[in-house]
Design a protein around this motif. Structure first.
Motif, short mmCIF file in Angstrom:
data_model
loop_
_atom_site.label_atom_id
_atom_site.label_comp_id
_atom_site.label_asym_id
_atom_site.label_seq_id
_atom_site.Cartn_x
_atom_site.Cartn_y
_atom_site.Cartn_z
N THR A 182 1.06 -1.29 -0.02
CA THR A 182 -0.05 0.25 0.06
C THR A 182 0.75 1.49 0.04
N SER A 183 0.80 2.61 -0.46
CA SER A 183 1.00 3.44 -0.37
C SER A 183 0.98 4.66 -0.01
N ASN A 184 0.01 4.12 1.15
CA ASN A 184 -0.83 4.38 2.36
C ASN A 184 -0.47 4.37 3.03
N LEU A 185 -0.02 3.49 3.93
CA LEU A 185 -0.24 2.70 5.38
C LEU A 185 -0.73 2.33 6.18
N VAL B 259 4.00 1.88 -4.08
CA VAL B 259 3.47 1.23 -4.55
C VAL B 259 1.76 0.53 -4.55
N ASP B 260 0.70 0.05 -5.00
CA ASP B 260 0.07 -0.47 -4.42
C ASP B 260 0.00 -1.18 -5.64
N GLY B 261 0.08 -2.49 -4.31
CA GLY B 261 -0.17 -4.36 -5.44
C GLY B 261 -0.10 -5.49 -4.12
N LEU B 262 -0.02 -6.33 -4.89
CA LEU B 262 -0.79 -7.97 -3.80
C LEU B 262 1.00 -8.33 -4.11
N HIS C 65 -8.61 1.18 -0.05
CA HIS C 65 -7.23 2.52 -0.35
C HIS C 65 -6.19 1.69 -1.43
N SER C 66 -6.08 1.08 -1.08
CA SER C 66 -5.29 0.66 -2.23
C SER C 66 -5.61 0.37 -2.93
N GLY C 67 -6.99 0.33 -4.00
CA GLY C 67 -7.61 0.11 -4.63
C GLY C 67 -8.31 -1.98 -4.81
N ASN C 68 -8.10 -2.27 -4.19
CA ASN C 68 -8.16 -3.33 -4.00
C ASN C 68 -9.90 -4.00 -3.58
N VAL C 69 -10.57 -4.67 -3.42
CA VAL C 69 -11.66 -4.92 -3.35
C VAL C 69 -11.78 -5.87 -2.48
N VAL C 70 -13.38 -5.25 -1.06
CA VAL C 70 -13.43 -5.84 0.20
C VAL C 70 -14.83 -6.38 0.08
N LEU D 255 -11.98 -3.33 -12.01
CA LEU D 255 -10.93 -3.09 -9.87
C LEU D 255 -9.75 -3.73 -9.87
N GLY D 256 -9.52 -3.79 -8.40
CA GLY D 256 -8.36 -4.80 -8.32
C GLY D 256 -6.53 -4.21 -8.26
N LEU D 257 -6.15 -5.08 -7.70
CA LEU D 257 -4.48 -5.27 -7.67
C LEU D 257 -3.51 -6.17 -8.86
#
Length: 294
Positions: free
Chosen positions: A16-19, A60-63, A239-244, A284-286
């Motif tokens: 995540t780019s914003n912890l 970066v945001d990513g898995l 935030h990271s762009g991931n879906v929950v 959507l997603g990472l």
């Protein structure tokens, strides 16, 4: 109850780019508690374990990695051998984070990193006002979904619960124990879509909508009643762009040899109540990032 080398789903690690914002979303919207924070990594859990989700501070945001839990030490060794036999690259011979007794990480198909763990550390119960029971499953969209399913069944002993579409099948739901699916595989662009958490009841799905609304944010989709798995679910984006996903009332399969349910082309497997899907939902997603292991 499980039959093979993998007994349950393990922690998911996300860059995540914003912890701080990611931890806020996980604690104040989803309802997890932060068990540890060290070296730019936040460990979070719903159940009484060290962690079920880890956020790694990054530019970066990513898995980062998808986790599975080996049934025992022999199973861990067996999976390690299969990984070598299939030619996948092992990038860590020991656990890469805290709270795990043993394990290894390898790069699977399409650059997705898998961490096979053993002995996830237990934690004392933490009082909380709201939150899910536990982490349940993940959904991702590899480009070669047939190849991914072959890998999951051959190397990790998952079994197919449902097949989506006949002929050129569009997707698969797979399990490693009695829960209908621990992994959902839908053909896509090579991304991770969502991680999913079991809640106590349908009312908990409405409450996450309330929490989002109070923050000026929205549910992406739901509640819906899925056909594959029969669970009631809702979704939001963190935030990271991931879906929950939060879900309840998922199907349990006690017959280890049950034949897969096949959804014909055109059947509405994603929602028994209507055929609506939000525009852009599956985009959507990472993307997976294995930069940590290079």
């Amino acid at each position: 109850m499980s039959w093979g080398a993998i007994s349950e789903m393990g922690p998911v690690s996300i860059r995540t780019s914003n912890l701080e914002q990611s931890v806020f979303d996980a604690t104040q919207i989803l309802g997890l508690h932060e068990t540890r924070r060290t070296g730019g990594v936040s460990y979070l859990a719903a159940a009484n374990v060290h962690h079920e989700l880890a956020y790694v501070e990054s530019d970066v945001d990513g898995l980062e990695a998808l986790g599975v839990i080996a049934a025992d030490g022999d199973a861990l060794k067996d999976v390690r051998r299969r990984v070598e036999d299939e030619g996948f690259r092992v990038v860590a011979e020991k656990p890469t984070g805290e709270g795990v007794e043993d394990g290894f990480t390898f790069i699977g198909p399409e650059g997705f990193a898998f961490e096979v763990s053993l002995g996830l550390q237990k934690e004392a119960p933490t009082p909380k006002g709201f939150g899910p029971n536990r982490y349940g499953h993940f959904n991702f969209h590899p480009q070669d979904h047939f190849g991914m399913v072959k890998f999951l069944t051959k190397v990790l002993d998952f079994r197919v619960s449902d097949v989506i579409g006949t002929g050129g099948s569009k997707g698969f739901f797979l399990r490693c124990n009695t829960e209908h699916h621990g992994i959902a595989v839908l053909q896509g662009r090579g991304t991770f879509h969502h991680h999913a958490w079991e809640v106590q009841s349908v009312s908990e799905l409405t409450k996450v909508g309330d929490r989002l609304h109070a923050l000026g944010r929205d549910l992406l989709w739901g509640p819906v009643r899925h056909g594959a798995g029969n669970n009631i679910a809702c979704y939001y984006q963190e935030h990271s762009g991931n879906v929950v996903e939060l879900y309840t009332d998922i199907e349990q399969i006690y017959d280890d040899n049950r034949e897969p349910v096949v959804w014909e082309d055109g059947e509405v497997w994603w929602n028994q109540w209507n055929d609506y899907v939000p525009e852009g939902f599956r985009a959507l997603g990472l993307a997976p990032t294995a930069s940590k292991y290079r």
